[in-house]
Design a protein around this motif. Sequence first.
Motif, short mmCIF file in Angstrom:
data_model
loop_
_atom_site.label_atom_id
_atom_site.label_comp_id
_atom_site.label_asym_id
_atom_site.label_seq_id
_atom_site.Cartn_x
_atom_site.Cartn_y
_atom_site.Cartn_z
N PHE A 108 36.23 49.98 68.61
CA PHE A 108 35.21 50.59 69.60
C PHE A 108 35.96 52.40 69.74
O PHE A 108 34.96 53.23 69.53
N ILE A 109 37.09 52.18 70.13
CA ILE A 109 37.93 53.28 70.11
C ILE A 109 37.92 54.30 68.89
O ILE A 109 37.59 55.47 68.95
N ALA A 110 38.08 53.66 68.03
CA ALA A 110 38.23 54.30 66.51
C ALA A 110 36.82 54.88 66.28
O ALA A 110 36.50 56.06 65.67
N GLY A 111 35.55 54.31 66.79
CA GLY A 111 34.21 54.65 66.48
C GLY A 111 33.99 55.95 67.24
O GLY A 111 33.57 57.11 66.71
N PHE A 112 34.25 56.09 68.72
CA PHE A 112 34.09 57.36 69.25
C PHE A 112 34.99 58.16 68.84
O PHE A 112 35.01 59.68 69.00
N LEU A 131 30.32 50.94 64.99
CA LEU A 131 29.03 51.58 65.22
C LEU A 131 28.62 51.83 66.50
O LEU A 131 28.23 53.04 66.96
N VAL A 132 29.18 50.88 67.36
CA VAL A 132 28.77 51.07 68.82
C VAL A 132 29.75 52.05 69.48
O VAL A 132 29.00 52.88 70.25
N GLY A 133 30.90 52.29 68.91
CA GLY A 133 31.86 53.20 69.41
C GLY A 133 31.14 54.65 69.07
O GLY A 133 31.35 55.70 69.80
N VAL A 134 30.78 54.61 67.72
CA VAL A 134 30.12 56.00 67.15
C VAL A 134 28.93 56.33 68.09
O VAL A 134 28.84 57.72 68.51
N MET A 141 43.04 64.43 71.23
CA MET A 141 44.05 64.33 72.65
C MET A 141 42.75 63.96 73.82
O MET A 141 42.96 63.19 74.74
N TYR A 142 41.63 64.46 73.66
CA TYR A 142 40.39 64.10 74.53
C TYR A 142 40.03 62.65 74.42
O TYR A 142 39.78 62.19 75.41
N SER A 143 39.93 62.39 73.25
CA SER A 143 39.81 60.94 72.81
C SER A 143 40.69 60.00 73.44
O SER A 143 40.56 59.09 73.89
#
Length: 242
Positions: free
Chosen positions: A58-62, A131-134, A170-172
């Motif tokens: 999920f983190i990778a997605g956003f 995809l949910v993270g995106v 860094m924001y992420s």
Amino acid sequence: MEGTATFGLVVSFTAGLLSFLSPCVLPLIPSYVTFITGMSLDEVQRTRRVALVHSLLFIAGFTLIFLALGATATVLGRALLAYRSWISRIGGVLIIIFGLYLLGAFNWGVLARERRIHLADKPVGYLGTVLVGVAFGAGWTPCIGPILGSILIYTSSTADLGRGLLLLFMYSLGLAIPFLIAALAIDRFLTGFARIRSRLVWISRLGGVLLIAIGVLLLTDYFSLMASYLQALTPAVLRSRI
């Protein structure tokens, strides 16, 4: 400019943390955790390995969408490099407006309108979690929008692709670390959230103060002055420690 770069990274991380703590993200964390794992909160507490894997995806997605936005903002800033000083000044004014909005000084319909992508059913599998993270990263909610938008404006003013990507990373990271901790300790998260629920509005206002400070720094070009000061100060500090 090393001092300015370091300060910018700290500001970006803090902005990500404030986005996580915002009133329109923090209360939804349990829902996101159960949605991406497909399990109840009790099941998440018992099978933390599954929660860890899905949380990382999920983190990778956003993070991917934030980096894409950062690259776009940097390329735009590079294309308008001749107007860099004006980008900083106009961007500073916009960021101050975003800060005043978070402080509740006014209600701007464009910012208040919900733009988060809603998914009725999660796509199956690990790819579905990405995809949910995106979809989460592409959301433009009243809380996260002004903060993320301000970081993107600052990123465009740097006109440096590597630095721009690092700022958004860094924001992420500021958003990702507390989310990961919450997913792995969801029971403690729920207890802590119950204690601070009534104070969420102050967290939003703290974000507003941060944005106004960033806007003033950009508007006055104080980032450059700060870099010169920090570069002159650092050797003196090192000598005193020796």
